[in-house]
Design a protein around this motif. Structure first.
Motif, short mmCIF file in Angstrom:
data_model
loop_
_atom_site.label_atom_id
_atom_site.label_comp_id
_atom_site.label_asym_id
_atom_site.label_seq_id
_atom_site.Cartn_x
_atom_site.Cartn_y
_atom_site.Cartn_z
N GLU A 85 0.83 -1.21 0.00
CA GLU A 85 0.00 0.00 0.00
C GLU A 85 0.87 1.27 0.00
O GLU A 85 0.44 2.32 -0.46
CB GLU A 85 -0.94 0.07 1.23
CG GLU A 85 -1.93 -1.08 1.35
CD GLU A 85 -1.26 -2.29 1.97
OE1 GLU A 85 -0.79 -2.19 3.11
OE2 GLU A 85 -1.20 -3.34 1.30
N PHE A 88 1.35 3.66 -2.94
CA PHE A 88 0.40 4.70 -3.29
C PHE A 88 0.50 5.94 -2.41
O PHE A 88 -0.35 6.81 -2.45
CB PHE A 88 -1.02 4.13 -3.31
CG PHE A 88 -1.15 3.05 -4.34
CD1 PHE A 88 -1.27 3.38 -5.69
CD2 PHE A 88 -1.07 1.70 -3.99
CE1 PHE A 88 -1.34 2.39 -6.66
CE2 PHE A 88 -1.14 0.71 -4.96
CZ PHE A 88 -1.28 1.05 -6.29
N LYS A 290 -2.18 8.94 -4.24
CA LYS A 290 -3.20 7.87 -4.19
C LYS A 290 -3.97 7.72 -5.49
O LYS A 290 -4.48 6.65 -5.79
CB LYS A 290 -4.21 8.17 -3.07
CG LYS A 290 -3.74 7.73 -1.71
CD LYS A 290 -4.93 7.74 -0.75
CE LYS A 290 -4.58 8.29 0.60
NZ LYS A 290 -4.02 9.63 0.69
N ASP A 293 -0.79 5.76 -10.44
CA ASP A 293 0.03 4.56 -10.25
C ASP A 293 1.35 4.80 -10.95
O ASP A 293 1.41 5.00 -12.17
CB ASP A 293 -0.69 3.35 -10.86
CG ASP A 293 0.02 2.06 -10.51
OD1 ASP A 293 1.13 2.13 -9.90
OD2 ASP A 293 -0.50 0.98 -10.82
#
Ligand code: ADP
Ligand code: MG
Length: 600
Positions: A85, A88, A290, A293
């Protein structure tokens, strides 16, 4: 017997190396990004043989402890994320923990590092991916990494490396882009011990852009809750040829390639810049990590957004708003429509074509009829083209035309015997002529004849372009440009193509040379070695040479000069379109005029 084997670690690493480390530029990129991630504010880069022999990156950042030093060259060793995670939310350049492992696998690597608290620096030497030694060194806070003989462990990859000049240019282009984004950081680059780039601390992007590229650009910005962008761009009246215009895009200070942003710029400027020209444009986008990518490209040269619109809208809006807020523009929009129909003083034409030129024009048309239309004419235009050729033939053979005058110092107005008005673009008319001349001469002799200049012209270049000029000196000569290298950053032009009869400006000469030495876009990496690319891009080069050699728009012409241009144009094989595909002649027939006026 089973045919399948499990590859050993070292082989796996060497195969994977291709993804991240492709050439010296990639090593510089990974090392400099690490220095930036380590909060360095001064980074020194030293290169030997375009980085093929040696790359050193020295920073004054956070440094590494002895334990971290031993870990940093392990695969998947990173201090930047802990779990998936985190990708991000990271704003660091690195996070995959594979760069140093890869570099160490394919070169001889030394890493010397110390943190604030270390008592001494530690020096780690790795060869062929294995630690050779770790020793203490005098303390210097920060990290210095030396990479020697890239790919000596993978000779097959070494073959893909190009000339020193080419590799150096790739490195310098990248350093300039990363430095543009990190304007506070001091950068110094040495090539073979010569200081070739020395960037001081700047207060903002504009200062850095000025420092590196010597450009003063217009700033515009845009911001909404998701994304904010700052765009620096040139005035539409100061746009450049596509090859010399600089466009760079950054997302969260990471240089990226992105078609959507290119499109947004193109659309915002559409109709404001002539075809074949582009504004300089630097786009700095800040966005919540967030919603993007960055883990989609091995070298992180691309980012993916949840919606294509995110980038498009912010860039387009920002530029559009500024363009419309009205700093002075010299575009079509600003012309008073009445101006176009203003009565032009009609000149009585005394000049006639030289008889042989007419005969030649005539001959060309007949010959081309036999051969059939040229490749560039697509079928639906063939009929039209035939009609147009008929017109030119008539003008040429019957000599019934009259130069009316010049419009906007840019177009030659001609009345034909059949009562048509021809509007001829003076620049592209000459350009067509020179294009064909250069092209035919090259095809016939495989070289373009040159003439010596009485006084050689001196031109300055970026140090990294000088390497390429040296390497491509022969190509330049073949194209009629003979020059001597003069010091580290200038050349003396001694000969120019024979056909040229007005000396091009220094700026135009520089562009011609840059165009000849620049590589065509490398579509695949399968073209091994340094194949001579001259012939592949000859058409493009000759088109640029023709463009730079030709009379400019907005130049006042005497009647004699106008008739010379018409003579030249009507002696070409294709007087109707320029080498870039733009029309040269617009014809308004008597019928069309009468219809508009309301006579019929
Ligand atoms: P990544 O940058 O993806 O983490 P690298 O292989 O590039 O992976 O580097 C591994 C680790 O080594 C980094 O996470 C960092 O902790 C450390 N490191 C590398 N270069 C430097 C440097 N110049 N200064 C301080 N630490 C560094
Ligand atoms: Mg890294």
């Amino acid at each position: 017997m089973s045919k399948i084997v499990l590859l050993d670690e070292s082989t796996i690493n060497k195969i994977a190396a291709g993804e991240v480390i492709e050439r010296p530029y990639s090593v510089v990129k990974e090392l400099v990004e690490n220095s930036l991630d380590a909060n360095a504010d001064e980074i020194i880069i030293k290169l030997k043989e375009g980085g093929k022999k040696q790359i050193s990156v020295i920073d004054n950042g956070d440094g590494m402890s002895k334990e971290d030093l031993l870990l940093c060259i392990k695969k998947h060793a990173t201090s930047k994320i802990k779990k998936i995670e985190d990708i991000f939310s990271v704003l660091s350049y690195g996070f995959r923990g594979e760069a140093l492992a890869t570099v160490a696998e394919v070169s001889k690597t030394e890493i010397i590092s110390a943190t604030e608290d270390s008592e001494a620096s530690n020096k780690l030497i790795i060869e062929d991916g294995k630690i050779k030694s770790i020793t203490e060194d005098t303390k210097r806070k920060g990290t210095a990494i030396n990479v020697y003989n890239l790919f000596y462990t993978v000779p097959a990859r070494q073959k893909f490396l190009k000339t020193e000049g080419y590799e150096l240019k790739r490195i310098m282009d990248w350093i300039k882009s990363i430095a543009a984004a990190n304007y506070k950081i001091k950068f110094k680059v040495y090539n073979e011990n010569d200081l070739v780039l020395d960037l001081k601390e700047q207060q903002n992007y504009a200062g850095r852009i000025k420092e590196i590229f010597n450009l003063d650009l217009i700033k515009s910005d845009y911001s909404d809750p998701v994304v904010s962008s700052i765009v620096y761009f040139s005035k539409p009246s100061e746009v450049k040829d596509i090859i010399s215009s600089k466009q760079m895009f950054f997302v969260n200070n990471r240089p990226i390639k992105n078609d959507t942003i290119s499109k947004a710029i193109y659309k915002a400027f559409e109709s404001k810049v002539p075809r074949g020209k582009k504004p300089h444009c630097f786009v700095f986008i800040k966005i919540d990590p967030k919603v993007i990518d960055i883990n989609v490209h091995p070298q992180k040269l691309e980012v993916r957004t949840k919606s294509e619109n995110t980038f498009y809208f912010s860039v387009y809006e920002s530029i559009k708003k500024k363009l419309e807020s009205g700093f002075e523009l010299h575009t079509d929009e600003n012309y008073v429509p009445g101006l176009r129909t203003k009565i032009i003083s009609l000149l009585e034409s005394k000049t006639q074509y030289a008889q042989n030129k007419i005969a030649k024009a005539h001959q060309n048309i007949i010959e081309e009829r036999k051969v059939g239309p040229k490749k560039e004419d697509n079928t639906k235009n063939i009929l039209l083209l035939e009609q147009k050729r008929e017109l030119v033939k008539n003008i040429a053979t019957e000599k019934k035309y009259r130069i009316i005058g010049q419009l906007l110092n840019t177009y030659i107005l001609v009345e034909t015997s059949s009562g048509s008005l021809l509007i001829i673009d003076q620049h592209v008319a000459e350009e067509r002529y020179y294009y064909e001349k250069f092209h035919d001469e090259y095809m016939k002799n495989r070289k373009i004849a040159s003439q010596s200049l009485l006084v050689p012209i001196s031109l300055e270049f970026e140090p990294e372009d000088m390497g390429l000029i040296k390497e491509k000196k022969e190509n330049l000569k073949i194209l009629g440009l003979d020059l001597d290298i003069f010091g580290k950053d200038s050349v003396l032009i001694r000969q120019i193509p024979l056909q040229i009869n007005v000396l091009p400006s220094k700026d135009d000469l520089r562009q011609m040379i840059l165009d000849i030495i620049s590589e065509p876009e490398i579509k695949s990496e399968t073209n091994v070695g340094n194949a001579n690319n001259l012939e592949k891009k000859l058409d493009h080069i000759i088109a640029t040479m023709a463009c730079k050699t030709s009379i400019k728009a907005e130049t006042h012409l005497t009647e004699h000069a106008m008739s010379r241009i018409l003579e030249k144009l009507f002696s070409t094989k294709n007087p109707y379109t320029c080498p870039h595909g733009r029309p040269i002649i617009i014809e308004l027939t008597k019928n069309e005029i009468e219809k508009k006026i309301g006579r019929t």
